[in-house]
Write a protein that holds these residues in place. Structure first.
Motif, PDB file in Angstrom:
ATOM      1  N   ILE A  87      55.039 -21.627 -18.687  1.00  0.00           N
ATOM      2  CA  ILE A  87      54.569 -20.616 -19.643  1.00  0.00           C
ATOM      3  C   ILE A  87      53.046 -20.706 -19.677  1.00  0.00           C
ATOM      4  O   ILE A  87      52.488 -21.648 -20.229  1.00  0.00           O
ATOM      5  N   ASP A  88      52.392 -19.756 -19.072  1.00  0.00           N
ATOM      6  CA  ASP A  88      50.939 -19.670 -19.180  1.00  0.00           C
ATOM      7  C   ASP A  88      50.633 -18.809 -20.401  1.00  0.00           C
ATOM      8  O   ASP A  88      50.957 -17.618 -20.425  1.00  0.00           O
ATOM      9  N   GLY A  89      50.021 -19.433 -21.410  1.00  0.00           N
ATOM     10  CA  GLY A  89      49.785 -18.724 -22.667  1.00  0.00           C
ATOM     11  C   GLY A  89      50.757 -19.161 -23.737  1.00  0.00           C
ATOM     12  O   GLY A  89      51.326 -18.330 -24.457  1.00  0.00           O
ATOM     13  N   THR A  90      50.938 -20.480 -23.879  1.00  0.00           N
ATOM     14  CA  THR A  90      51.891 -20.984 -24.877  1.00  0.00           C
ATOM     15  C   THR A  90      51.493 -20.579 -26.290  1.00  0.00           C
ATOM     16  O   THR A  90      52.353 -20.347 -27.147  1.00  0.00           O
ATOM     17  N   ARG A  91      50.193 -20.474 -26.566  1.00  0.00           N
ATOM     18  CA  ARG A  91      49.763 -20.027 -27.899  1.00  0.00           C
ATOM     19  C   ARG A  91      50.247 -18.604 -28.171  1.00  0.00           C
ATOM     20  O   ARG A  91      50.679 -18.280 -29.279  1.00  0.00           O
ATOM     21  N   ALA A  92      50.136 -17.728 -27.173  1.00  0.00           N
ATOM     22  CA  ALA A  92      50.658 -16.363 -27.331  1.00  0.00           C
ATOM     23  C   ALA A  92      52.171 -16.392 -27.509  1.00  0.00           C
ATOM     24  O   ALA A  92      52.722 -15.641 -28.330  1.00  0.00           O
ATOM     25  N   PHE A  93      52.843 -17.241 -26.767  1.00  0.00           N
ATOM     26  CA  PHE A  93      54.294 -17.401 -26.888  1.00  0.00           C
ATOM     27  C   PHE A  93      54.658 -17.798 -28.319  1.00  0.00           C
ATOM     28  O   PHE A  93      55.578 -17.233 -28.926  1.00  0.00           O
ATOM     29  N   MET A  94      53.917 -18.740 -28.871  1.00  0.00           N
ATOM     30  CA  MET A  94      54.149 -19.172 -30.245  1.00  0.00           C
ATOM     31  C   MET A  94      53.948 -18.039 -31.242  1.00  0.00           C
ATOM     32  O   MET A  94      54.659 -17.956 -32.252  1.00  0.00           O
ATOM     33  N   ALA A  95      52.981 -17.182 -30.973  1.00  0.00           N
ATOM     34  CA  ALA A  95      52.640 -16.097 -31.887  1.00  0.00           C
ATOM     35  C   ALA A  95      53.527 -14.870 -31.721  1.00  0.00           C
ATOM     36  O   ALA A  95      53.374 -13.894 -32.459  1.00  0.00           O
ATOM     37  N   GLY A  96      54.434 -14.902 -30.744  1.00  0.00           N
ATOM     38  CA  GLY A  96      55.295 -13.757 -30.507  1.00  0.00           C
ATOM     39  C   GLY A  96      54.635 -12.624 -29.754  1.00  0.00           C
ATOM     40  O   GLY A  96      55.163 -11.510 -29.699  1.00  0.00           O
ATOM     41  N   ALA A  97      53.474 -12.888 -29.151  1.00  0.00           N
ATOM     42  CA  ALA A  97      52.747 -11.856 -28.411  1.00  0.00           C
ATOM     43  C   ALA A  97      53.194 -11.862 -26.949  1.00  0.00           C
ATOM     44  O   ALA A  97      53.200 -12.914 -26.307  1.00  0.00           O
ATOM     45  N   PRO A  98      53.545 -10.708 -26.373  1.00  0.00           N
ATOM     46  CA  PRO A  98      54.068 -10.674 -25.003  1.00  0.00           C
ATOM     47  C   PRO A  98      52.984 -10.650 -23.937  1.00  0.00           C
ATOM     48  O   PRO A  98      53.035  -9.855 -22.990  1.00  0.00           O
ATOM     49  N   SER A  99      51.975 -11.516 -24.081  1.00  0.00           N
ATOM     50  CA  SER A  99      50.903 -11.591 -23.091  1.00  0.00           C
ATOM     51  C   SER A  99      50.946 -12.891 -22.296  1.00  0.00           C
ATOM     52  O   SER A  99      50.093 -13.120 -21.447  1.00  0.00           O
ATOM     53  N   TRP A 100      51.937 -13.757 -22.572  1.00  0.00           N
ATOM     54  CA  TRP A 100      52.143 -14.968 -21.782  1.00  0.00           C
ATOM     55  C   TRP A 100      52.871 -14.601 -20.492  1.00  0.00           C
ATOM     56  O   TRP A 100      53.336 -13.480 -20.305  1.00  0.00           O
ATOM     57  N   GLY A 101      52.966 -15.546 -19.591  1.00  0.00           N
ATOM     58  CA  GLY A 101      53.683 -15.273 -18.354  1.00  0.00           C
ATOM     59  C   GLY A 101      54.132 -16.545 -17.678  1.00  0.00           C
ATOM     60  O   GLY A 101      53.683 -17.650 -18.010  1.00  0.00           O
ATOM     61  N   VAL A 102      55.034 -16.392 -16.737  1.00  0.00           N
ATOM     62  CA  VAL A 102      55.469 -17.474 -15.859  1.00  0.00           C
ATOM     63  C   VAL A 102      54.703 -17.321 -14.549  1.00  0.00           C
ATOM     64  O   VAL A 102      54.694 -16.246 -13.952  1.00  0.00           O
ATOM     65  N   LEU A 103      54.051 -18.389 -14.112  1.00  0.00           N
ATOM     66  CA  LEU A 103      53.248 -18.344 -12.894  1.00  0.00           C
ATOM     67  C   LEU A 103      53.917 -19.164 -11.800  1.00  0.00           C
ATOM     68  O   LEU A 103      54.217 -20.349 -11.989  1.00  0.00           O
ATOM     69  N   ILE A 104      54.115 -18.533 -10.656  1.00  0.00           N
ATOM     70  CA  ILE A 104      54.719 -19.182  -9.497  1.00  0.00           C
ATOM     71  C   ILE A 104      53.807 -18.932  -8.306  1.00  0.00           C
ATOM     72  O   ILE A 104      53.682 -17.792  -7.834  1.00  0.00           O
ATOM     73  N   GLY A 105      53.129 -19.967  -7.863  1.00  0.00           N
ATOM     74  CA  GLY A 105      52.250 -19.851  -6.715  1.00  0.00           C
ATOM     75  C   GLY A 105      52.794 -20.644  -5.546  1.00  0.00           C
ATOM     76  O   GLY A 105      53.480 -21.657  -5.726  1.00  0.00           O
ATOM     77  N   LEU A 106      52.493 -20.195  -4.347  1.00  0.00           N
ATOM     78  CA  LEU A 106      52.858 -20.914  -3.131  1.00  0.00           C
ATOM     79  C   LEU A 106      51.617 -21.013  -2.268  1.00  0.00           C
ATOM     80  O   LEU A 106      50.950 -20.004  -2.010  1.00  0.00           O
ATOM     81  N   GLY A 107      51.298 -22.238  -1.854  1.00  0.00           N
ATOM     82  CA  GLY A 107      50.090 -22.431  -1.073  1.00  0.00           C
ATOM     83  C   GLY A 107      50.268 -23.405   0.063  1.00  0.00           C
ATOM     84  O   GLY A 107      51.240 -24.175   0.109  1.00  0.00           O
TER      85      GLY A 107
END
Length: 260
Positions: A87-107
């Motif tokens: 969860i990138d944006g755990t503070r937003a997640f806590m606040a109920g704001a839908p601006s967090w996201g799941v990040l999956i990178g491959l390098g």
């Protein structure tokens, strides 16, 4: 090979959606604080999301390395590394704001080659790399392309925190912000998704970790954007990051960031 890798990535994103939405906007959410001083929140959803993704990788890609925010590094032998922010944006997640996201990178050894920025609540999945640049959403699939031909005085600039790092970093950010047409705050990884979709022109941040940036770098570059550190070098290790919709806008902002 590319099709197999992207299929795995979508399996990871699907699993993370399930785990994160169980607690998003739930009265049962009970954040913990990871920081010895200050506030660095983590929730059961962060841990469950990363755990679910790691279990899939253990079955489908056991030869690959993993770097995750919550459970650290796992070595591999393939030369590929999955970089996970559950969860990138755990503070937003806590606040109920839908601006967090799941990040999956491959390098690989040279940096990110593919990434997903997934917003489970909005059902928006931004995907870039390995020949792909698209957003899959409720209303279908649309190509990703950054906005071109925008000068700094016409640009929309985003960052997560208004203070942007230490005093020197904040002053550098203000030099750019004072020239931009519009400055907005607080969207975490979703700002990079909007840049890739052509709605935002610049994202400038400081103090990031590798798991914060691997997926956004891949998505923005696949959409035609430019991402670097504040000196114009590689950004996938984290730290100070600038992402721009075009090379010209990147150069103009970079010059101001480094103006003494």
């Amino acid at each position: 090979m590319a099709a197999r890798l992207t299929a795995v990535a979508h399996d990871l994103a699907d699993a993370a959606r399930i785990e994160t939405l169980k607690l998003f906007r739930s009265p049962d959410l009970r954040p913990d604080n990871k920081a010895a001083a200050g506030f660095d929140p983590v929730t059961a959803a962060d841990r469950a999301s990363e755990r679910a993704m790691r279990e899939i990788l253990a079955r489908q890609r056991p030869e690959d390395a993993i770097l995750g925010e919550e459970f650290g590094a796992t070595p591999g032998q393939s030369g590929l590394t999955w970089v996970l922010d559950p969860i990138d944006g755990t503070r937003a997640f806590m606040a109920g704001a839908p601006s967090w996201g799941v990040l999956i990178g491959l390098g690989d050894a040279d940096g990110p080659i593919y990434g997903i920025i997934d917003q489970p609540h909005l059902e928006e999945r931004f995907e870039g790399g390995l020949g792909i640049a698209r957003m899959i959403g409720r209303h279908g699939t649309v190509p990703l392309a950054t906005r071109r031909g925008v000068s700094l005085t016409e640009a929309t600039l985003m960052t997560t925190y208004p203070e942007v790092g230490d005093g020197t970093e904040h002053a550098a950010f203000r030099r750019v912000a004072d020239r931009a047409r519009l400055v907005r705050y607080g969207l975490d990884c979703y700002a990079y998704a909007l840049l890739a979709a052509g709605h935002v022109d610049l994202v400038i941040e400081a103090g990031l970790q590798a798991y914060d940036v691997a997926a956004p770098i891949a998505v923005v570059r696949a959409a035609g954007g430019v991402v670097s550190d504040w000196r114009g070098g590689p950004a996938h290790g984290g730290g100070r990051i600038i992402a721009a919709g075009s090379a010209e806008l990147h150069a103009a902002a970079l010059e101001l960031l480094n103006a003494a």
